[in-house]
Design an enzyme around this catalytic site. Structure first.
Site, PDB file in Angstrom:
ATOM      1  N   ASP A 285      55.776  65.197  88.507  1.00 17.16           N
ATOM      2  CA  ASP A 285      56.659  66.340  88.344  1.00 17.16           C
ATOM      3  C   ASP A 285      56.159  67.421  89.301  1.00 17.16           C
ATOM      4  OD1 ASP A 285      58.651  68.060  87.555  1.00 17.16           O
ATOM      5  OD2 ASP A 285      58.367  67.739  85.418  1.00 17.16           O
TER       6      ASP A 285
HETATM    7  C1  NOJ Z   1      60.381  70.279  86.855  1.00 15.81           C
HETATM    8  C2  NOJ Z   1      61.077  69.567  85.746  1.00 15.81           C
HETATM    9  O1  NOJ Z   1      60.183  69.311  84.679  1.00 15.81           O
HETATM   10  C3  NOJ Z   1      61.716  68.262  86.173  1.00 15.81           C
HETATM   11  O2  NOJ Z   1      62.461  67.756  85.111  1.00 15.81           O
HETATM   12  C4  NOJ Z   1      62.544  68.453  87.400  1.00 15.81           C
HETATM   13  O3  NOJ Z   1      63.168  67.257  87.753  1.00 15.81           O
HETATM   14  C5  NOJ Z   1      61.651  68.963  88.508  1.00 15.81           C
HETATM   15  N1  NOJ Z   1      61.085  70.236  88.133  1.00 15.81           N
HETATM   16  C6  NOJ Z   1      62.378  69.109  89.840  1.00 15.81           C
HETATM   17  O4  NOJ Z   1      63.248  70.164  89.822  1.00 15.81           O
END
Ligand code: NOJ
Length: 749
Positions: A285
């Site tokens: 993430d």
């Molecule tokens: C953080 C989030 O937890 C995740 O779900 C998301 O896909 C990413 N950022 C990218 O934006």
């Protein structure tokens, strides 16, 4: 109506057979191996590196080198947050100037629609309509793919039992069975029949794993959980997504029993890549590799890179940690290049599969983009899916639907005219002007009725004057539609709430309107279960409409005026008070169960609250009524190879045609571990005309009787089982029982 239904059926048929096995094509494997041989170490590590474009979907990260140079040198494998046929083409052209011309992957959070916004995922889960959910994902993919996107960071398949957690809106609710079926539907919807079609994008099963169990419902906290709970409740939707062919997985931000998921080799190597033989790749993430330093699990960025690649995280999202540290780690002999090669191969494989080596601009066709984004079918489908997502919580004396053509309707509340709120969080290419507010929807549909309006204040505050104006408007009407709830920015990532009651002065506004004596229909909007006991007691009718997307106002109007008979059922329990959280229907019994006796002494209960939820999992009303009768079990005992068929009669006893979601729950009476009081094992959504009956059947087989025992072995144990058929988890209409004679175990689920 007919045309809409026809188009929907046609679109569903189009994606009906979509499925992708986790098999690899030997021709692609061969191409990947040949390319890998030509790559320098730095180029290989470049493939594991993902940067964001200008848009930020996380906190600022360490400064990186000039992006263009990085791409042209082949040091970037993927970009997130770059969208549009033109923009993606421009950036892809940079990659085509690199030595090996390896195309970039463009990824984006296409969570509930791209330009046409569909209901939030939790709302769609309330439809219990897998075809509609698949269709929504398919159309989102079609729009995104026409706009240069290859890969969506969805579906979020995290089980969530804590409505304080803002991301509960992004998933399918509390139940592993329902969550697994929806995970499959979404993966198949996004990915289509096979990757490489220009109407499909790669899916991401996220966040691996147990993110939904964030301690105290606060985003990004650690998770302590038994192995059994992990396997029994939190992993099944991930397994279902992997089986459905999800091309990628994403790490979660949390720790799991002390180890950050991003550096957790038990999750990534042992479970995902070995036990499940998963062939796709794992993306971190947003800087979750770097965050392992902040957690106190890695000494520094280099140590974090070592831990993440060793654990099995293949791509670094926006952290630059792999880019800056992996070369040195390989050269120092701390990371075996075989680990890097494995990760690179997984990424190159999908680039071939998508057809990007044949045509890197395959998804960058501006003419197609215009055509697809303006396809009227998208909006038609968004309205249908939105209707299906609405849950009728209360309808005293058939307040709804409004059928009197001469009525004066007062539209009151802070969310009547807002458009932006309808699109909720994760809206990536939203066109606010296209969003139909409740005001637009009701005034558009009210042909002969008179519609009055007052805002009554904002979600956060109502002045005495605003309330007085609203009361004056209500007094002139025959019926009031009152919108209450959250504003869109109160749920979603990092939007946890410690208090999930209605914000601001909304209860005061409700009381003032209620005192006019007019029937009050509450339209409750929000991204999570909210607590509103007094309103639940006093309102004449309540529609829970979550956030419904582009067609919100039209869909609600269809339900209000009876053009569509609501059939949604809650995918998550609604608590009465915050002290009950976490509350979910599939709890285990206790040694001292409370069963409505007056005295609560020495029983498992609260002295100041009921045990039951305000609205139970699976609950939702219709404008008609359904009766359940004539249950029959094909046999009373089964053994290993057997199955039992349960049949019953479902009858529409009311005046309206409507759909009912009949639910099958099972209870394993005595087992080697205490089993839940009931567990959803199947459901069927059935359309019935007034007076019509249908015979419904469920097949109970070994799979439905199995669970993970203490040793995490999947299997079913001999003994008696209770069969419960109901209209909700707390509204069981028919019962039966049978006995399993053999012990059925298998190690490799
Ligand atoms: C953080 C989030 O937890 C995740 O779900 C998301 O896909 C990413 N950022 C990218 O934006």
């Amino acid at each position: 109506m007919f045309v809409r239904r026809f188009i929907l059926i046609f679109l569903i048929a189009l994606i009906g057979s979509m499925a992708k096995a986790q098999k690899q094509d030997p021709t692609i494997v061969n191409k990947v191996n040949l390319l890998l041989k030509r790559m320098t170490l730095e180029e290989k590590i470049g493939q594991l590196n993902q940067y964001t474009g200008k848009a930020m979907t996380g906190p600022a990260t360490a400064k990186k080198n000039d992006l263009q140079t990085e791409i042209k040198n082949g040091w970037v494998g993927s970009m997130l947050n770059v969208k549009g046929a033109k923009n993606t083409r421009e950036v892809q052209e940079m990659a085509m100037q690199s030595r090996l011309k390896i195309p970039l992957l463009f990824s984006l959070d296409v969570i509930h629609g791209y330009q046409t916004t569909f209901p939030i995922p939790l709302a769609e889960a309330a439809s219990w309509d897998l075809d509609a959910i698949k269709l929504s994902a398919h159309l989102a993919a079609r729009e995104a793919a026409a706009s240069g996107i290859h890969w969506t960071f969805a579906p979020m398949v995290d089980i969530a039992r804590d409505p304080r957690w803002g991301r509960i809106m992004e998933g399918a609710g509390e139940d592993p069975y329902l969550g697994s079926r929806i995970a499959e539907a979404r993966v198949k919807g996004f990915q289509g029949e096979h990757l490489g079609g220009t109407d499909a994008v790669m899916a991401t099963a996220k966040h691996f794993a147990a993110y939904g169990a964030a301690t105290a419902g606060r985003d990004y906290t650690g998770v302590e959980m038994s192995e059994h709970e992990l396997w029994q409740t939190y992993l099944p939707p991930f397994k279902a997504a992997a089986n459905a062919g999800a091309a990628t997985f994403m790490n979660s931000f949390n720790t799991l029993n002390g180890i950050p998921a991003t550096g957790n080799s038990y999750l990534l190597r042992d479970i995902l890549k070995k036990q499940w033989n998963y062939r796709g790749f794992v993306v971190s993430d947003w800087n979750s590799i770097g965050e392992m330093v902040i957690w106190g699990y890695a000494q520094n960025a280099k140590d974090a890179a070592l831990k993440a690649i060793t654990a099995g995280s293949d791509m670094d999202m926006e952290g630059s940690i792999y880019r800056k540290n992996l070369v040195a780690l390989v050269n120092e002999g701390k990371v075996n290049v075989a680990l890097i090669d494995d990760a690179v191969k997984r990424i190159l494989y999908v680039k071939y599969e998508l057809g990007l080596f044949d045509d890197p601009y395959k998804f960058c066709d501006e003419a197609r983009e215009q055509k697809v984004l303006n396809d009227p079918n998208n909006v038609i489908a968004a309205r249908t899916v939105a209707e299906k997502s609405i849950v009728l919580l209360k309808n005293e004396q058939q307040t709804l639907p409004l059928t009197n053509p001469k009525q004066t309707i007062a539209l009151i509340g802070p969310l009547v005219k807002t458009k932006r709120d309808m699109a909720a969080a994760w809206n990536v290419n939203m066109d606010t002007t296209a969003i139909v507010s409740l005001y637009d929807g009701i005034t558009g549909a009210a042909k002969t009725q008179k519609v009055l309006y007052a805002s009554g204040g904002s979600v956060q505050h109502s002045s005495d004057q605003e309330i007085a104006e609203a009361v004056a408007v209500a007094a002139k009407a025959d019926v009031v539609i009152l919108t209450l709830g959250e504003s869109y920015e109160m749920s979603g990532e990092s939007k946890s709430r410690a208090n999930i009651e209605l914000p601001g002065d909304q209860v005061k506004l409700f009381n003032a309107i209620q005192q006019t004596g007019k029937p009050v229909i509450v339209v409750m909007m929000g991204g999570r279960p909210l607590i509103f006991n007094q309103i639940a007691d006093q309102a004449s009718a309540i529609l829970y409409t979550w956030w419904l997307g582009t067609e919100a106002g039209n869909a609600i109007a269809d339900v209000v005026f009876g053009k569509y008979n609501p059939a949604g059922k809650l995918p998550v329990s609604f608590p009465r008070s915050m002290g009950q959280i976490p509350i979910f229907y599939s709890q285990t019994n206790t040694g001292r169960p409370y069963t409505n006796q007056k005295a609560k002494l020495y029983l498992s209960s609260y002295i100041d609250e009921e045990n039951t939820p305000r609205y139970a999992f699976g609950y939702g009303l219709s404008y008609t009524n359904f009766s359940y009768s004539d249950i029959q079990l094909s046999k009373n005992t089964i053994n290993a190879a057997d199955s039992i068929t349960v049949t019953f009669k479902l009858t529409n006893t009311g005046k309206y045609a409507g759909e009912e979601v009949a639910q099958l729950y099972l209870r394993d009476d005595v087992a080697s571990m205490v089993r839940p009081v009931k567990e959803l094992k199947d459901f069927k959504k059935v359309m019935l005309q007034p007076g019509e009956s249908k015979t419904i059947s469920f097949v109970i087989n070994k799979e439905k009787l199995s669970f993970y025992n203490q040793k995490l072995v999947w299997g079913a144990e001999a003994g008696t089982f209770q069969v419960m058929i109901g209209s909700a988890s707390d509204d069981i209409r028919l019962k039966g029982s049978f006995e399993l004679i053999d012990q059925l175990t298998s190690h490799n689920k």
